[in-house]
Design an enzyme around this catalytic site. Structure first.
Site, PDB file in Angstrom:
ATOM      1  N   ASP A  19      -2.469  -1.714  -3.706  1.00  0.00           N
ATOM      2  CA  ASP A  19      -2.848  -0.582  -4.554  1.00  0.00           C
ATOM      3  C   ASP A  19      -1.807  -0.367  -5.653  1.00  0.00           C
ATOM      4  O   ASP A  19      -1.808   0.660  -6.330  1.00  0.00           O
ATOM      5  CB  ASP A  19      -3.063   0.692  -3.723  1.00  0.00           C
ATOM      6  CG  ASP A  19      -1.817   1.123  -2.962  1.00  0.00           C
ATOM      7  OD1 ASP A  19      -0.738   0.543  -3.184  1.00  0.00           O
ATOM      8  OD2 ASP A  19      -1.924   2.056  -2.143  1.00  0.00           O
ATOM      9  N   CYS A  61       0.863  -1.183   0.000  1.00  0.00           N
ATOM     10  CA  CYS A  61       0.000   0.000   0.000  1.00  0.00           C
ATOM     11  C   CYS A  61       0.900   1.233   0.000  1.00  0.00           C
ATOM     12  O   CYS A  61       1.611   1.461   0.971  1.00  0.00           O
ATOM     13  CB  CYS A  61      -0.841  -0.078   1.277  1.00  0.00           C
ATOM     14  SG  CYS A  61      -1.898   1.317   1.529  1.00  0.00           S
ATOM     15  N   HIS A  62       0.928   1.937  -1.121  1.00  0.00           N
ATOM     16  CA  HIS A  62       1.870   3.069  -1.182  1.00  0.00           C
ATOM     17  C   HIS A  62       1.319   4.300  -1.880  1.00  0.00           C
ATOM     18  O   HIS A  62       1.922   5.362  -1.857  1.00  0.00           O
ATOM     19  CB  HIS A  62       3.156   2.633  -1.895  1.00  0.00           C
ATOM     20  CG  HIS A  62       2.960   2.416  -3.373  1.00  0.00           C
ATOM     21  ND1 HIS A  62       3.150   3.419  -4.290  1.00  0.00           N
ATOM     22  CD2 HIS A  62       2.559   1.344  -4.085  1.00  0.00           C
ATOM     23  CE1 HIS A  62       2.885   2.956  -5.504  1.00  0.00           C
ATOM     24  NE2 HIS A  62       2.520   1.692  -5.402  1.00  0.00           N
ATOM     25  N   ARG A  63       0.170   4.166  -2.568  1.00  0.00           N
ATOM     26  CA  ARG A  63      -0.298   5.290  -3.389  1.00  0.00           C
ATOM     27  C   ARG A  63      -0.759   6.465  -2.540  1.00  0.00           C
ATOM     28  O   ARG A  63      -1.358   6.271  -1.479  1.00  0.00           O
ATOM     29  CB  ARG A  63      -1.473   4.857  -4.258  1.00  0.00           C
ATOM     30  CG  ARG A  63      -1.037   4.317  -5.554  1.00  0.00           C
ATOM     31  CD  ARG A  63      -2.191   3.956  -6.407  1.00  0.00           C
ATOM     32  NE  ARG A  63      -1.766   2.909  -7.306  1.00  0.00           N
ATOM     33  CZ  ARG A  63      -1.253   3.120  -8.512  1.00  0.00           C
ATOM     34  NH1 ARG A  63      -1.144   4.353  -8.976  1.00  0.00           N
ATOM     35  NH2 ARG A  63      -0.861   2.119  -9.264  1.00  0.00           N
TER      36      ARG A  63
END
Ligand code: UDP
Length: 357
Positions: free
Chosen positions: A271, A194-196
């Site tokens: 994501d 999860c990085h966006r």
């Protein structure tokens, strides 16, 4: 004499996707590799060069972190200087990150032919920084190289010249096949990345994701390994958020280790754009935890579920994905790096004339 070109690398997935292409370009072109330095930690940059046997970059522009304007502005200034010194015949940029945009703008402003790989993907979500970047880059590019026919159609709908668009397949297929994690068996864990910005820079979405994962653990009692990017860690501290029971935070992994985990996991929740593609190739069940996606092909093939940000729907989607038997997808093509090299060689005389008159 071989045509002189510059291949640009911005962030982790660029090194991964370009790894096979660069090896071909090095044979037939005088290829200068430039790394923007946007990802600079060892485990977000150098480890991928090492594991995927990509030679070191010739230049690192050291732009590091910053606001979007700082990153793009600093990169443009540094890259303009380099282009003026090196006089490439054309410049290759991949993807939709801030570095890709900076490289593309500097190239195009100097009227050097620009090639964009991964062109034509659209999420139709204008709030996403990546959507803005990819639309601008596609429209600046002299040649757009797409993964799938629907990406070409997106560009034609936006008025781009069909003669400047090529469809070659997705280079990630060659990277996964070369790494070959096929022999690994499923293990009882779920894997999360999860990085966006839309998730980690948004307090509300980050909270929803953590609550969803906590509930998923309560329901299934299966360990959830959560890869924590530096930005996510920083945001969790800022918003005073904690991992619920059953979530095991782990640092970013090397590509070979992570690909193995993707193969072994019962379910991947992400994501990321590249991770969903890799899961589709490996036949691993996968959820996209976003409101929109540009990987519509994977939704239509039934191998990826777009959850949105509603916890009940996310839990339902997880049950659905776990109940599916996904065969590895086959629509990403083959010989992708050869095709790209071939198209670039075939156009190098045209580019030579354009630059040299
Ligand atoms: N990846 C990795 N280690 C990790 C997490 C991801 O090597 O701990 C790889 C993953 O296999 C994929 C790429 O990094 O190839 C995805 O990068 P990211 O999600 O940062 O970017 P995106 O694809 O969303 O642009």
């Amino acid at each position: 004499m071989k045509p002189k070109i510059i291949s640009c690398i911005g962030i982790r997935p660029d090194i991964i996707r370009l790894s096979q292409i660069i090896k071909k370009l090095d044979k037939y072109f005088d290829n200068i590799i430039v790394d923007s330095g946007q990802h600079y930690d060892y485990n977000l940059n150098k480890i991928f060069y090492e594991q995927l046997e990509v030679r070191e970059s010739d230049f690192n522009l050291n732009i590091k972190s910053g606001t979007h304007a700082q990153q793009v502005g600093n990169l443009m200034i540094a890259f303009e200087r380099l282009i003026k010194k090196k006089h490439p015949q054309f410049v290759i940029v991949l993807g939709d990150n801030n570095s890709s945009l900076g490289f593309a703008l500097a190239t195009s402003k100097l009227n050097i032919p620009l090639i964009h790989i991964e062109a034509g993907m659209r999420s139709k979500n204008w709030i996403m920084p990546e959507e803005k970047n990819r639309i601008v880059i596609d429209h600046l590019a002299d040649m757009n190289i797409c993964y799938l026919p629907e990406h070409r159609e997106n560009l034609i709908r936006e008025g781009l010249n069909p003669r400047c668009i090529w469809v070659v397949g997705n280079p990630i297929i060659e990277v996964v096949e070369k790494a070959n994690p096929k022999f690994l068996q499923k293990e009882p864990f779920y894997l999360v990345t999860c990085h966006r910005a839309e998730n980690v820079e948004n307090n509300n979405n980050l909270k929803i994701i953590l609550e969803f994962l906590g509930k998923l653990y309560q329901k299934k009692q299966v360990e959830i390994k959560f890869i924590v990017m530096p930005k996510t860690e920083h945001m969790m501290e800022k918003y005073s958020l904690e991992f619920p029971e059953g979530i095991n935070p782990i640092p970013p992994q090397g590509f070979l280790e992570f690909l193995g985990m993707e193969k072994q996991a019962r379910l991947v929740i992400t994501d990321s754009g590249t991770v969903v593609e890799e899961c589709a190739i490996l036949g691993t069940a996968c959820l996209t935890i976003r409101e929109s996606t540009e990987r519509i092909d994977l939704i239509e093939l039934g191998v990826n579920t777009l959850t949105g940000m509603n916890i009940d729907i996310m839990l339902n989607a997880a049950e659905f994905a776990l109940s599916q038997e996904n065969a590895p997808v086959t629509h990403y093509g083959e010989k992708v790096s050869e095709k790209i090299c071939n198209i670039l060689l075939g156009n190098s005389l045209y580019f030579h004339r354009r630059v040299n008159g």
